[in-house]
Design a protein around this motif. Structure first.
Motif, mmCIF file in Angstrom:
data_model
loop_
_atom_site.group_PDB
_atom_site.id
_atom_site.type_symbol
_atom_site.label_atom_id
_atom_site.label_comp_id
_atom_site.label_asym_id
_atom_site.label_seq_id
_atom_site.Cartn_x
_atom_site.Cartn_y
_atom_site.Cartn_z
ATOM 1 N N CYS A 353 -7.291 23.843 -9.976
ATOM 2 C CA CYS A 353 -7.494 22.685 -8.966
ATOM 3 C C CYS A 353 -8.643 22.969 -8.139
ATOM 4 C CB CYS A 353 -6.437 22.963 -7.996
ATOM 5 S SG CYS A 353 -6.436 24.568 -7.044
ATOM 6 N N CYS A 355 -9.727 23.953 -5.310
ATOM 7 C CA CYS A 355 -10.045 25.241 -4.647
ATOM 8 C C CYS A 355 -10.107 26.333 -5.785
ATOM 9 C CB CYS A 355 -9.339 25.357 -3.407
ATOM 10 S SG CYS A 355 -7.509 26.049 -3.740
ATOM 11 N N GLY A 356 -9.225 26.197 -6.688
ATOM 12 C CA GLY A 356 -9.306 27.135 -7.706
ATOM 13 C C GLY A 356 -7.946 28.165 -7.628
ATOM 14 N N CYS A 365 -3.593 28.344 -2.579
ATOM 15 C CA CYS A 365 -4.121 26.829 -2.580
ATOM 16 C C CYS A 365 -4.071 26.007 -1.398
ATOM 17 C CB CYS A 365 -3.489 26.076 -3.736
ATOM 18 S SG CYS A 365 -4.187 24.480 -4.098
ATOM 19 N N THR A 366 -5.313 25.396 -1.195
ATOM 20 C CA THR A 366 -5.412 24.744 0.072
ATOM 21 C C THR A 366 -5.611 23.097 -0.222
ATOM 22 O OG1 THR A 366 -7.665 24.971 -0.040
ATOM 23 C CG2 THR A 366 -6.438 26.283 1.414
ATOM 24 N N CYS A 367 -5.349 22.783 -1.531
ATOM 25 C CA CYS A 367 -5.627 21.293 -1.987
ATOM 26 C C CYS A 367 -4.275 20.517 -1.938
ATOM 27 C CB CYS A 367 -5.949 21.345 -3.539
ATOM 28 S SG CYS A 367 -7.063 22.515 -3.932
HETATM 29 ZN ZN LIG Z 1 -6.308 24.467 -4.864
#
Ligand SMILES: [Zn+2]
Ligand SMILES: Nc1ncnc2c1ncn2[C@@H]1O[C@H](COP(=O)(O)OP(=O)(O)O)[C@@H](O)[C@H]1O
Ligand SMILES: [Mg+2]
Length: 506
Positions: A353, A355-356, A365-367
């Motif tokens: 994603c 942010c990875g 993950c913050t996406c």
């Molecule tokens: Zn992410």
């Protein structure tokens, strides 16, 4: 007076014999060049004139006509300089071409008369040899590369003056080859034992290495994706003679073999890792004045590694469809086309994603789900469709860090044994690796037994896989079988191949 020398023009990897004919007549002094020369060739006149004068020979101050034939063939670059100079001097009766006979002459001239190395010597001389040419005159700095071609006698020179002296009856006394250029020793040779943990990924890469299967690696930053990819060549068998010559030829045309290199033959499968800002021409080939091979051809018989694959512009990455389908790429420019081999193994790496961190225990993950989906969609569907092995990598645990893995040599030994099994099986067929088994053969001669097949049909019925996927799974299953020493894929091998296909959909 009329005189003719011979040279070679390359179109893709094929070479054509070119006659370079000089005619010197009375009339208004001038210089006409006929036969589709490109820009570099037009500049040849100035180089040749200056080189001749600086070789203590006379520039004929007459009406000069030069014709390169066949006229319809493209002639690129500066490799014709030497042939032009010699036919001109012969037409001016400064030299005779008796000693030259049917030899081809290749080399660029500098203004002071030195003979400079040119790209593409290896494919040019291979072509010359195919055309029955027995002798060639080439630049000294290309000598090691040229001498990879058997059946053709090579004379090498550093200065036009030396060639003239020899043609005038002097002894052939080749100048010393430059002291061997050593490749920079690797600070630390890359080995699989450098990589802690990631055992599942390593096992998948081993299977990929056996059959030449395309691979996608997904994982957060810093888990070893780039490290793993860079080490794939270290577990691949060395190239056979023919592949080594093809690969070296492609690198030679692209100007990637350094002048004076003492061991130019490439015997390790190449690893080509272009940056994600690469253009279409950079990836598949092209060019402004002549058609040169791109990254996908430089990776022929080796690895094309596309790191941060979602960052690559979609039309750029999709240009790989043709070479992935055909094993070669045909490029057309101004109505001319050239074909280069491009049978590479594609290795993609990507974050899960933006942010990875969508992978891993910490759930960092913050996406947004929309952003994640957009990111995944950036990876082109048609390319993902052609991926055989999907590998998900997780952050290392402490235990992983303590465990030291197998060396590349140990893994390569298994890969080589498995490759021997597959190439023995395909002896009577035009392909050599499991990834190359045609779909028709997968339904007949290389179909798995009925019990193993039932597993695949079940997945097909459940619409977990497509027919194209089914074929890819069968090919991978053959590689797993070859590693395990099975005569044909067992149920277990099919299950494993299915899991590698399904698991971790990107
Ligand atoms: Zn992410
Ligand atoms: N599995 C691993 N074993 C040993 N070192 C690792 C491993 N994964 C990452 N590293 C270290 O982290 C650095 C970054 O790894 P890299 O392969 O570039 O990760 P990625 O491509 O997944 O972002 C490496 O140079 C190495 O020092
Ligand atoms: Mg990386």
């Amino acid at each position: 007076m009329l005189a003719t020398t011979r040279a070679i023009s390359l179109v893709g990897l094929s070479g054509h014999l070119i006659d370079v004919e000089a005619d010197i007549g009375n009339g208004v002094p001038g210089f006409t060049l006929l036969g589709l020369p490109d820009a570099a060739l037009s500049e040849a006149r100035d180089r040749v004139r200056s080189a001749i004068i600086n070789s203590s020979a006379q520039w004929p101050n007459k009406r000069i006509t030069l014709a390169l034939s066949p006229a319809a063939l493209p002639k690129r670059g500066s490799a014709f300089d030497c042939a032009i100079a010699l036919s001109l001097l012969a037409a001016a009766e400064e030299i005779t071409l008796e000693r030259l006979g049917e030899a081809v002459v290749l080399g660029e001239l500098t203004l002071d008369g030195r003979i400079k190395s040119v790209p593409g010597i290896l494919p040019a001389l291979r072509a010359a040899s195919l055309h029955g040419v027995k002798q060639a005159i080439i630049p000294s700095d290309n000598y090691q590369e040229g001498s990879l071609v058997s059946g053709i006698e090579i004379l090498h020179f550093r200065h036009l003056r030396e060639v003239i002296t020899w043609l005038q009856g002097g002894a052939y006394s080749p100048s010393d080859l430059r002291s061997a250029q050593r490749a920079e020793p690797d600070s630390a040779p890359s080995d699989f034992s450098d990589i802690a943990g990631q055992e599942r990924a390593k096992a998948a890469l081993e299977i990929g290495a056996v059959g030449g299967h395309h691979i996608a690696m997904v994982g957060p930053p810093g888990v070893g994706k780039s490290m793993l990819a860079a080490r794939i060549p270290s577990i691949l068998p060395t190239l056979d003679d023919r592949d080594a010559l093809d690969v070296t030829s492609l690198h030679s045309i692209a100007g990637k073999i350094s002048a004076g290199s003492s061991a130019p033959l490439i015997t390790t499968p190449p690893f080509v890792a272009p940056h994600h800002t690469i253009t279409r021409a950079g990836l598949i080939g092209g060019g402004a004045t002549s058609i040169s091979p791109g990254a996908c051809s430089l990776a022929h018989r080796g690895i094309l590694f596309l790191d941060e694959a979602p960052e690559i512009a979609r039309p750029v990455i999709e240009s790989l469809r043709e070479p992935m389908e055909l094993g070669e790429i045909t490029l057309t420019r101004l109505g001319r086309s050239a074909t280069f081999p491009a049978r590479f193994t594609l290795v993609l790496a990507s974050n899960p994603c933006p942010c990875g961190w969508a992978i891993g225990k910490a759930k960092r993950c913050t996406c947004s789900s929309l952003a994640s989906r957009r990111y995944r969609e950036k990876l082109s569907g048609p390319i993902l469709d052609r991926i055989d092995l999907r590998i998900e990598l997780e952050p290392l645990s402490q235990g992983d860090l303590l465990r030291s893995g197998e060396s590349s040599a140990e893994i390569r030994a298994r890969v080589s044994r498995a490759r021997e099994r597959s190439s023995a099986r395909f002896r009577a067929h035009p392909w050599s690796m499991n990834s190359e088994i045609p779909a028709a053969a997968l339904r007949t001669e290389f179909a798995p037994d009925s019990r193993a097949l039932r597993i695949l049909y079940r997945a097909l019925d459940a619409e977990e896989i497509t027919v194209r996927g089914l074929h890819r799974i069968q090919r991978v299953a053959w590689s797993i079988a070859d590693l395990a020493g099975e005569p044909s894929p067992s149920e277990n091998s099919i299950e494993q191949a299915l899991a590698l296909h399904l698991r971790e959909r990107l």
